[in-house]
Design an enzyme around this catalytic site. Structure first.
Site, PDB file in Angstrom:
ATOM      1  CG  ASP A   6      -1.745   1.220   1.329  1.00  0.00           C
ATOM      2  OD1 ASP A   6      -1.676   2.048   0.562  1.00  0.00           O
ATOM      3  OD2 ASP A   6      -2.353   1.501   2.425  1.00  0.00           O
ATOM      4  CE  LYS A  68      -1.567   6.906  -3.632  1.00  0.00           C
ATOM      5  NZ  LYS A  68      -2.159   5.952  -2.767  1.00  0.00           N
ATOM      6  CD  GLU A 145      -5.309   3.390  -2.720  1.00  0.00           C
ATOM      7  OE1 GLU A 145      -6.198   4.335  -2.520  1.00  0.00           O
ATOM      8  OE2 GLU A 145      -4.130   4.006  -2.804  1.00  0.00           O
ATOM      9  CG  ASP A 168      -9.231   4.783   1.840  1.00  0.00           C
ATOM     10  OD1 ASP A 168      -8.719   5.348   2.754  1.00  0.00           O
ATOM     11  OD2 ASP A 168      -8.616   4.308   0.817  1.00  0.00           O
TER      12      ASP A 168
HETATM   13  P1  ADP Z   1      -3.089   7.400   3.620  1.00  0.00           P
HETATM   14  O1  ADP Z   1      -4.148   6.703   3.069  1.00  0.00           O
HETATM   15  O2  ADP Z   1      -3.405   8.858   3.487  1.00  0.00           O
HETATM   16  O3  ADP Z   1      -1.548   7.216   3.671  1.00  0.00           O
HETATM   17  P2  ADP Z   1      -3.719   6.188   6.345  1.00  0.00           P
HETATM   18  O4  ADP Z   1      -4.650   5.505   6.041  1.00  0.00           O
HETATM   19  O5  ADP Z   1      -2.818   5.795   7.112  1.00  0.00           O
HETATM   20  O6  ADP Z   1      -3.391   7.364   5.325  1.00  0.00           O
HETATM   21  O7  ADP Z   1      -4.359   7.534   7.516  1.00  0.00           O
HETATM   22  C1  ADP Z   1      -3.702   8.491   7.833  1.00  0.00           C
HETATM   23  C2  ADP Z   1      -4.696   9.359   8.652  1.00  0.00           C
HETATM   24  O8  ADP Z   1      -5.525   8.572   9.810  1.00  0.00           O
HETATM   25  C3  ADP Z   1      -3.989  10.482   9.544  1.00  0.00           C
HETATM   26  O9  ADP Z   1      -4.542  11.784   9.358  1.00  0.00           O
HETATM   27  C4  ADP Z   1      -4.212  10.032  11.020  1.00  0.00           C
HETATM   28  O10 ADP Z   1      -4.620  11.255  11.792  1.00  0.00           O
HETATM   29  C5  ADP Z   1      -5.530   9.342  10.946  1.00  0.00           C
HETATM   30  N1  ADP Z   1      -5.478   8.401  12.055  1.00  0.00           N
HETATM   31  C6  ADP Z   1      -4.793   7.334  12.468  1.00  0.00           C
HETATM   32  N2  ADP Z   1      -5.161   6.747  13.549  1.00  0.00           N
HETATM   33  C7  ADP Z   1      -6.264   7.600  14.048  1.00  0.00           C
HETATM   34  C8  ADP Z   1      -7.180   7.513  15.219  1.00  0.00           C
HETATM   35  N3  ADP Z   1      -6.735   6.642  16.110  1.00  0.00           N
HETATM   36  N4  ADP Z   1      -7.818   8.699  15.194  1.00  0.00           N
HETATM   37  C9  ADP Z   1      -8.044   9.712  14.397  1.00  0.00           C
HETATM   38  N5  ADP Z   1      -7.210   9.753  13.308  1.00  0.00           N
HETATM   39  C10 ADP Z   1      -6.247   8.653  13.336  1.00  0.00           C
HETATM   40 MG    MG Z   2      -4.706   4.759   1.966  1.00  0.00          MG
END
Ligand code: ADP
Ligand code: MG
Length: 566
Positions: A6, A68, A145, A168
């Site tokens: 991912d 990205k 995705e 998502d």
């Molecule tokens: P991406 O798909 O953009 O790479 P992710 O799926 O890893 O990102 O999500 C990242 C986001 O998830 C961040 O903005 C982070 O603040 C949020 N996040 C992760 N854990 C928590 C949580 N426990 N509570 C609120 N937000 C969260």
């Molecule tokens: Mg993602």
């Protein structure tokens, strides 16, 4: 062994299909998520992941995140004395994940499945594929995705049911997809989204709330990292609010520490406008796919930001039922990619499932149409393959001559959604000679065929002459980029990457340096002492001493600024 990756805007992850199940692979720090951040150290070495993200505040000119968003563009980012495009930065992330996988599996890993957003266009997909190749992977497949999410939730095993929806919400992007399983085939029927909506926007809400309460002079203090300090404080507060009814927004500037209590109620009231923006893409995806919300068999949550209770409640309200969130929302895509990797390596348990993709954009030609007053309006887009058509696809349209004795019909080929072709992306052009006849008396057949590798083939047949003309469209930019591939690979090969076995210590040092720079006076001196102590332990080269010292400094830093999070 094929790994599933991912490659996210905020975080990336790698997983593998082993012993009949998808397993996440930890990085050198023991984390399953690796922040998609690259920094160049003073020693000119490449720093990847958490320590790189920690340097975003202290070394903004040497650190890149969220690249990205730039995939498929020529835009380059200057880090120190190096210039990188998004493909190269992504390649460095992929290279780091590759090393993690090799350490974990104890064997070379050369093949990968990499996920991309369903809306990624041809150019962005090719850029992702090239990033994989630059990192030394043979990219076996790019996987949408939402399809990966479906595989992670094992939805392929439950037979034919009504379509489901993948919701998502990541760090900076929001994607909704309608996915269907039909006859053992997983199909993304429609995708919609908002590529400027994610966890970061919710952080801004927290910052706004806190600033109202913070003493004015604090905000005017000339701290170079003030924006980033507030963002980090907001992130911490917001995560705490996912578990508690209220949390402290803590900000330390210089020798001062200020706390503002934020209640979940206040946060949620202020976040209402953001939550309202979640609705539109959901409706659009339903409309595009012709699926009714009541018939959805499941709502699947993906992306770290769906951990926020306010988001979950909004989803529940929108659909009148609870979403499925049995898998860790920020691991789902990587796990699904690993399932696909398992499929590709012909693991028996998964032999049954097949996958299709959809064309993520509309493909068509320019056309002239008669307007209300009988005149001709040119430059109007005539779609041939509509977006969200399952691929491989082949579709035909018919076009007529518009003037007497017209000698040729010129087809300009476009990708996009706009009514006027000038707002779409031109992919190529074909000039088709036709026999001279009165206007409208010559008809030609135009066939578009689009396949999973992103190749568009255009066949135009003129029935009057029996002649067929063919054009295969490759991305022109991709061709140029391919020529530069070797050169760019060489650039990356010259870079030194921080040794993996030292990653944990480097991460701690980067964090300590960040704290040192954001504090002054007593606090700063304290952090300085800790750094010296830790460096002395490192110099002693005794693993036990190092581990002990690392625990100490980590606890001390946690105490000072709150626990670290990914
Ligand atoms: P991406 O798909 O953009 O790479 P992710 O799926 O890893 O990102 O999500 C990242 C986001 O998830 C961040 O903005 C982070 O603040 C949020 N996040 C992760 N854990 C928590 C949580 N426990 N509570 C609120 N937000 C969260
Ligand atoms: Mg993602």
């Amino acid at each position: 062994m094929i790994v599933g990756i991912d490659l996210g805007t905020t975080n990336s992850a790698v997983a593998v299909w082993r012993d009949g199940e998808a397993q996440l692979i930890p990085n050198a720090l023991g984390d399953f998520l690796t922040p998609s951040a690259i920094s160049i150290g003073e020693d000119d070495q490449v720093i990847v992941g958490l320590p790189a993200r920690d340097r975003r505040e202290t070394h903004p000119g040497r650190t890149a995140t969220a690249f990205k968003r730039l995939m498929g563009t020529q835009q380059r980012t200057k880090l120190g004395r190096h210039l990188f495009d998004a493909e190269q930065l992504s390649a460095l992330i992929l290279g780091s994940l590759k090393a993690d996988a090799e350490t974990f599996l104890g064997e070379p890993v050369t093949e990968a499945v990499i996920t991309v957003p369903a809306y990624f266009n041809d150019r962005q997909r090719k850029a992702t594929r090239r990033a994989g190749e630059l990192a030394g992977f043979n990219v076996r497949r790019l996987l949408n995705e939402p399809t990966a999410a479906a595989l992670a939730y094992g939805l392929q095993d439950r037979g034919e049911k009504e379509p489901f929806l993948v919701f998502d919400l990541g760090g900076g992007t929001f994607d909704v997809s309608i996915v269907e399983i039909f006859d053992g085939i997983i199909e993304v029927r429609a995708s919609a989204g908002d590529n400027r909506l994610g966890g970061e926007d919710f952080n801004e809400i927290v910052v706004d709330l806190a600033r109202k309460e913070l003493p004015a002079d604090l905000l005017e203090l000339n701290s170079p990292n003030i924006i980033e300090l507030q963002r980090a404080a907001a992130e911490r507060t917001r995560r705490a609010l996912s578990e508690n009814d209220s949390a402290d927004f803590v900000i330390t500037i210089g020798d001062r520490q200020e706390k503002v209590q934020i209640t979940a109620a206040a946060f949620e009231a202020a976040a209402e406008p953001l939550v309202a923006r979640l609705r539109d893409p959901v409706l659009r995806s339903l409309r595009d796919s012709g699926v009714m919300a009541e018939t959805l068999s499941e709502i699947v949550l993906v992306g770290g930001a769906t951990r926020m209770p306010i988001v979950r409640r909004a989803v529940t309200r929108m659909f009148g039922r609870f979403p499925d969130a049995t898998i860790n929302a920020d691991h789902a895509i990587a796990l699904g990619a690993a399932v696909q990797a398992g499929l590709l390596s012909r693991d028996e348990a998964l032999d049954e499932v097949r996958l299709t993709d959809v064309c993520p954009f509309t493909l068509g030609v320019n056309n002239a149409v008669r307007d209300a007053r009988g005149g001709m309006q040119t430059g109007i887009f005539s779609p041939i393959i509509e977006r969200n058509t399952p691929i491989p696809a082949s579709r035909v349209n018919y076009y007529h001559t518009i003037s007497d004795n017209q000698q040729a019909i010129v087809f300009d080929i476009y990708q996009g959604e706009a009514r006027e072709v000038k707002h779409n992306i031109k992919l190529g052009t074909m000039r088709i000679p036709v026999p001279p006849k009165p206007a409208g008396h010559v008809t030609v057949e135009c066939r578009f065929s689009y396949d999973t590798s992103g190749l568009l083939e255009v066949d135009v047949t003129v029935p009057d002459t029996g002649l067929t003309y063919n054009l295969v469209i490759f991305d022109e930019d991709a061709k140029i980029a391919n020529q530069q591939m070797e050169q760019r690979r060489a650039v990356l090969a010259q870079l030194k990457v921080h040794p993996r076995d030292d990653a944990t210590n480097q991460a701690v040092l980067a964090r300590a340096a960040r704290c040192y720079e954001s504090f002054i006076a007593d606090r700063r001196e304290l952090v300085g002492t800790w750094i010296l102590e830790f460096e002395a332990a490192l110099a002693a080269q005794d693993p036990r001493t190092i581990e002990h010292a690392r625990k100490q400094i980590t606890t001390a830093l946690d105490h000072l600024e709150g626990e670290r999070f990914l």
